[in-house]
Each structure stands twice: as structure tokens, then as C-alpha cells.
Design an enzyme around this catalytic site. Structure first.
Site, short mmCIF file in Angstrom:
data_model
loop_
_atom_site.label_atom_id
_atom_site.label_comp_id
_atom_site.label_asym_id
_atom_site.label_seq_id
_atom_site.Cartn_x
_atom_site.Cartn_y
_atom_site.Cartn_z
CD GLU A 1 -17.34 -14.84 -9.47
OE1 GLU A 1 -17.80 -13.64 -9.53
OE2 GLU A 1 -16.22 -15.38 -10.00
CG ASP B 1 -19.65 -8.83 -7.01
OD1 ASP B 1 -19.74 -9.08 -5.64
OD2 ASP B 1 -18.32 -8.98 -7.55
CG ASP C 1 -19.88 -6.89 -11.31
OD1 ASP C 1 -20.32 -7.91 -11.51
OD2 ASP C 1 -18.74 -6.53 -10.87
CG ASP D 1 -16.90 -9.90 -14.15
OD1 ASP D 1 -17.05 -10.11 -15.53
OD2 ASP D 1 -16.01 -9.64 -13.68
#
Ligand code: TSJ
Length: 643
Positions: A431, A504, A506, A508
Site C-alpha cells: 500500500e 504498515d 498501524d 491504516d
């Protein structure tokens, strides 16, 4: 005492040495007994203990079970059953209670007559939990007395002792999982809650209370009891959806020692939602009970439609048509469950197919005769699905012609690899532009392909197959994988046998992972069933001491490496948190996350994908309340969302 127990006792002998050898085997290879030593194995310990209480409930002696996560992540399970027998066994000269906790396989099958059905993925019981606990304490309320016994890593530290008087009966077990045995020791309330809710649904009338006592400011507790059993389970699954008929269709029957029950309610969506269980254990890969249900459902619907002139002439609705928008719970109980498949998640007993087929054939046909409105609503939905499928096929063909799917032309967003043998090929789904750039430069282009994806994806919750094909975010992914989607999905055409989601660490990243897994779960499920989908595991920290640079994948590892680097001289160590994949240069990304020699990949299971799908439904569905609720409930964990 049953013959079976006698055999067990003779086999394992009465001597404490042999007992310890048995439990030592568990400590040597814990994975053999509880599946893994990760979070999944840790939670499995609780299920093993609770299964004993559920067996007591199935035998008709227990009404209420409690499961408590105590401060320090110890677990207490109690029930109000008869209490584990405490009398001395003539063969061993030991209390039955002691044998339950020290002899392998003695668990649920112990005692007078034993139980007909023994649950549990491995059916290994209390002694395994005992062997894997730093300490364990059991208290049995029976015959007016409280009997207590204690253990440490399977060895007795306190012989059975009467510690008080009591008016009630029941069993209480508290244990602390052994830090030497597990990678993580922190219990997840939501995981236990979900499993206990399932047990409550599957055992109608049984009351289960789950409590989280770890936070001294705020205790969390919920009591679950469903008189309607799996009927209420189906309603609960549909709670964020709109049912097309009010009453849940409930069917049940038994033959010999085997029994089956099925609850069905259709909603106005397009997804098929089937949850099947054998002896209260989920069977995510289905098996004979699901097969029996599906064939009978299709047959009954076609027969009813033709008989009543709703389906004209020789027309037919397919199995998939009949299951669009279905929510079905299938629960079977049997004494000789055979679990098959890679993850032992598929029921193999063929006679169960016949039993379920018979129950559904008879009872569903009768139900339709008695409820023609419901029958009509379901059939019309199946026929609509049939027409839509036809339209989707045409749309697909036209897209194919327009975009050269047939010609094998690959999308721009794909940087392909040189190798052509799918078994050797990997595709990283990345992404964001900068991360994709690093991945393209850092990869080994001989066998690693990179597909860049960005932006918000389509809301697949409401979309049908024809829309999915037209979607510009998913379309390149479908073309790159090369195997199509839905019922046309063909694993033989798959171009990569490792499909790796690299996002990632996190919120998102978790979001994009949820979206992709939901998509795979719904439209390319065999991809997950074959174990071809993985999650890359990027590092969280970079530690620097002078010229020496190291990375850490967890907080524990960070502290450990930091201590090592600091060394005796207490040198200064810089610790930086990676904010995202894009922060790493191509070489770092290769070394830490992509090099097969050094990377970690997490294989995505069907259960992971199903969980993603459930989260997705809440996050993307039409209803606002459940979404708000979910976000509020999970806000404090938001940083750790990992599925
Ligand atoms: F085994 C265990 F420690 F994991 C455990 C067992 C843990 C917990 C929380 C509960 C139990 C348990 C066992 N609850 N109820 C029973 N029942 C018996 O073991 C039992 C009681 C009476 C008789 C009988 O024939 O009189 C037979 C059995 C097997």
C-alpha cells in the site's frame, strides 16, 4: 469406573515417575497438544478447562459456568456441577482428582460411565493445562467439604487437602500459564468472550459469565444465556442485517449417538454465512455436515419451486443461488468425530452427511408447506441470484474483451517477476507509493512481484460480482493473480503461490489488511484454504549504537536488543520507531521484511479471514450504532488491531 479408564491407568501406570514423564512430554512438545505456543495456544488452555464444565452441563448436572481473567493474567474457571470425584481409586491408591490432573487423556472421560461426547480440539484435558501452568490450584465442593490440591508445572505441591466446609457442589480451577512455555501471556478478553458466547449459543439454557478483573478501576463482565440456542445464534449473526423472513427455520434430529441441529435465516444481502460445529468445535473448512446441508437445501428449494410453479419448466437454481444471503448455523454432536484437512478443521464422518441431509430434506419441506410466504421469499431471492449471476457472467466477458484479460496482458501497477512457475513465485501487495517504490528496488526480481495499491477500496459489503470486476482498485489484483473470482475462481491458474500483504504496523495498515482479507474471504476463498495468503511482518524499531544498526519486531525484542547493544559500558543506544514501510530504504526493507532467509511471514488462516470479514461488516455496514459501539469498544486497542 469405565473399562476405558482402567486401560488408561494401566498403560500409564501408577508411579509418579511415569506421570511426570507423561507431562514432561507435553512440556517438550506443547504444540502437539495445544496447537501452538502463541496467543492461540494460550487461549486454548481456557477452552480445555471449560470443555470439562460443558461436558458436565451436557450430562445434565451443571447450569452455570464462570470464566475470569484475574490480575496478572491468571484464569479462574468455575462450575456448579457435581464436582470432580475425590474418592480414592483402588487401582492407583490415589484420589480421582489427582489422576485427572496428572495423567494424560484422563480428563473428561474419567469417572462413572464417562460422557458420551467429549469436546475440545484435541480432547487432551486438564493434565495438559496443568503441565503448561507455572502453577494450578483446584477446589472441589462436594459432599459438604472443600477439597483443594495444588501443582507447579504438573508436579504436586500440595496433596489433596480438605480446606473447609461447603453447602454447594462444583469445581473451581485457577491457573497461571507458564512463561517458559508461551510466547505471550496476555489474555484477550474479546477472544475469550467470543468463544464463550459461542458455547452459550451452542448449549441452549447454559449460562456462562465472563469477567475481566485486570483493570482495578473498571471490571468488565457479561453473562450469556440463550434459551433459544442456535436459533438465537442465527438472529445474532443477522443483527446488523435485514432478514427477509421473521422466524428462524429450525431443524433437528438424531440417530444413535449422533445428533444434528440447524438454524437458518436469510437476509437481504448477498453473502453466504455458514457457521458449522462438531461437538461445539468450529469446523471452518466445513465437511460432511455442511455438504449434507447444502445438497438437501438445493434439492428442497428446487423441488418446492417446481411443484408450486415458481420455477418454470426445466429451470433450476444452483447451490450458490440458494445460499445468497443465507445465515446458517449447523451444529452436530457425535462420539467419534474425525477431523480432517490441513488444520484439522473439516469434519470427515460420512454418516453425518446422511443424517443432516435426511433432517433437512424432511423438515425443510414440511416447513415450506406450512410457511408458504417464507418459502416464496427465499425462492424468489434464489431466482434473483440466478439472473444476477447470468448478468455478471456477461459483464465479466465484456470486461475481459475490453481489457485483454484473455490476452494475458498484465496491469500497469504490477512489477512482475521473471520466474513463471507459480510454486516459486511471490507477489507482495503493497500500500502506498513510497513503500511500493522501496519494495520494487529492494526485491529479488527473479521470483518476487510487486503490486502497488492505494486509495480507498470499494465497499465490497454491498457489491456483487459484476461490480467487483469493474472496480479499478481490485481489478489489477484479480488480473495479476490470474485465477478469477467467485465460482469461476480456478486455483490452477493462480500465478503466485505466496500472496503477501505488506502493510504498515498501524491502524491504516490494519484497515487495508482487513479490506483485502475480506475480499479474499468472499471472492477467492480457496486462496486462503490452500494457505497461500500471508502477512509480511515488518520491524517496529530501529536501534543504533554507533555504526551498529539492528531492528526489533516487538517491544520485548526492542528491550532485549537495546540491553545487548548498551552492553557493560552502558553506551548510548538510539531507538527509533518505524512510522511506516515507506521510511525504510530498499535495502532495509529487503533485509528485514522480504528476504526469505531472514524475514517472518504470518500465514493467514480461514479463521483470521472470517474475523476480518466480521470486523468489516461492522465497519462498513449500513448500520451506524454497531459501528460506533465497535470503535468505542476497541479504541484502546486501536494501535494493536491485528487480524
Ligand atoms: F478437569 C478440569 F479440571 F479441567 C475441570 C473439570 C475443570 C472444571 C472447571 C470443571 C471440571 C468438572 C468436572 N466439572 N464437573 C466435572 N464433573 C466430573 O468430573 C464428574 C463428576 C461426577 C461424576 C460421577 O459419575 O459421579 C463423574 C464425573 C466425570
Amino acid at each position: 469406573m469405565s473399562d476405558e479408564t482402567k486401560v488408561n491407568l494401566e498403560e500409564y501406570g501408577g508411579s509418579q515417575i511415569q506421570v511426570l514423564e507423561g507431562l514432561e512430554a507435553v512440556r517438550k512438545r506443547p504444540g502437539m497438544y495445544i496447537g501452538s505456543t502463541s496467543a492461540s495456544g494460550l487461549h486454548h488452555l481456557v477452552y480445555e478447562i471449560v470443555d470439562n464444565s460443558i461436558d458436565e452441563a451436557l450430562a445434565g448436572f451443571c447450569k452455570h459456568i464462570t470464566v475470569t481473567i484475574n490480575p496478572g493474567n491468571t484464569i479462574t474457571v468455575t462450575d456448579d456441577g457435581r464436582g470432580i470425584p475425590v474418592d480414592i481409586q483402588p487401582q492407583t491408591g490415589k484420589p480421582a482428582l489427582e489422576v485427572v490432573f496428572t495423567v494424560l487423556h484422563a480428563g473428561g472421560k474419567f469417572g462413572g460411565g464417562g460422557y458420551k461426547v467429549s469436546g475440545g480440539l484435541h480432547g487432551v484435558g486438564a493434565s495438559v493445562v496443568n503441565a503448561l501452568s507455572e502453577w494450578l490450584r483446584v477446589r472441589v465442593h462436594k459432599n459438604g467439604l472443600i477439597h483443594e490440591m495444588k501443582f507447579a508445572r504438573g508436579a504436586i505441591t500440595q496433596e489433596m487437602t480438605v480446606v473447609g466446609k461447603t453447602e454447594k457442589t462444583g469445581t473451581e480451577v485457577t491457573f497461571k500459564p507458564d512463561p517458559e512455555m508461551f510466547d505471550t501471556l496476555v489474555y484477550d478478553y474479546e477472544i475469550l468472550h467470543e468463544r464463550m458466547r459461542e458455547e452459550a449459543f451452542l448449549n441452549a439454557g447454559l449460562s456462562i459469565t465472563i469477567t475481566d478483573d485486570r483493570d482495578d478501576e473498571k471490571q468488565i463482565s457479561e453473562t450469556m444465556c440463550y434459551e433459544g440456542g442456535i436459533r438465537e445464534f442465527a438472529v445474532w449473526c443477522n443483527k446488523n442485517k435485514t432478514p427477509i423472513h421473521e422466524d428462524v427455520i429450525y431443524m433437528a434430529g438424531s440417530k444413535g449417538d449422533a445428533s444434528a441441529e440447524i438454524a437458518v435465516q436469510y437476509n437481504d444481502g448477498y453473502q453466504e454465512f455458514m457457521l458449522s460445529f462438531a461437538n461445539d468445535v468450529r469446523t471452518p473448512e466445513g465437511g460432511m455436515h455442511e455438504t449434507g446441508f447444502k445438497t438437501a437445501l438445493t434439492r428442497v428449494l428446487n423441488a418446492y419451486g417446481q411443484k408450486n410453479g415458481i420455477i418454470k419448466g426445466d429451470d433450476k437454481v444452483s447451490g450458490e443461488d440458494c445460499r445468497e444471503g443465507i445465515t446458517a448455523i449447523i451444529s452436530v454432536k457425535l462420539t467419534d468425530a474425525q477431523f480432517e484437512g490441513q488444520t484439522k478443521a473439516k469434519l470427515g464422518n460420512a454418516y453425518i452427511r446422511t443424517l443432516v441431509d435426511q433432517i433437512v430434506s424432511e423438515q425443510l419441506a414440511t416447513y415450506f408447506e406450512e410457511h408458504p410466504q417464507t418459502a416464496k421469499a427465499i425462492l424468489e431471492k434464489a431466482m434473483m441470484a440466478n439472473r444476477a449471476r447470468e448478468a455478471a457472467r456477461k459483464a465479466r466477458e465484456s470486461v475481459r474483451r475490453k481489457t485483454g484479460l484473455e490476452s494475458g496482458q498484465m496491469p500497469d501497477k504490477l512489477q512482475d517477476c521473471n520466474e513463471r512457475n507459480p510454486e516459486l513465485c511471490e507477489i507482495y501487495i503493497v500500500e502506498g507509493d513510497s513503500a511500493a517504490g522501496s519494495a520494487i528496488q529492494g526485491r529479488d526480481s527473479r521470483f518476487q512481484a510487486i503490486l502497488a495499491m492505494w486509495g480507498k477500496m470499494l465497499n465490497v459489503e454491498k457489491a456483487r460480482a459484476d461490480k467487483i470486476y469493474g472496480n479499478d482498485k481490485l481489478y489489477p489484483l484479480i488480473v495479476a493473480l490470474g485465477a478469477g473470482i467467485g465460482e469461476e475462481f480456478d486455483i490452477e491458474k493462480l500465478r503466485y503461490h505466496k500472496v503477501i500483504i505488506m502493510s504498515d504496523a498501524d491502524v491504516d495498515g490494519a484497515h487495508i489488511r482487513t479490506l483485502l482479507l475480506t475480499f479474499f474471504f468472499r471472492y477467492m476463498r480457496p486462496l486462503i484454504e490452500h494457505g497461500y495468503v500471508y502477512s509480511a511482518v515488518p520491524p517496529l524499531y530501529k536501534l543504533t549504537r554507533g555504526k551498529k544498526v539492528m531492528v526489533a519486531y516487538s517491544d520485548e525484542q526492542r528491550d532485549q536488543i537495546s540491553a545487548e547493544l548498551r552492553g557493560e559500558g552502558n553506551a548510548k543506544v538510539d531507538i527509533n520507531r518505524f512510522k511506516g514501510l515507506g521510511e525504510m530504504n530498499p535495502h532495509e526493507l529487503w533485509e528485514t521484511t522480504m528476504d526469505p532467509e531472514t524475514r517472518t511471514l504470518r500465514r493467514i488462516t480461514l479463521e483470521d479471514a472470517r474475523r476480518a470479514d466480521a470486523i468489516f461488516t461492522v465497519l462498513m455496514g449500513e448500520q451506524v450504532e454497531p459501528r460506533k459501539e465497535w470503535i468505542e469498544r476497541n479504541a484502546k486497542y486501536a494501535v494493536n488491531i491485528d487480524i
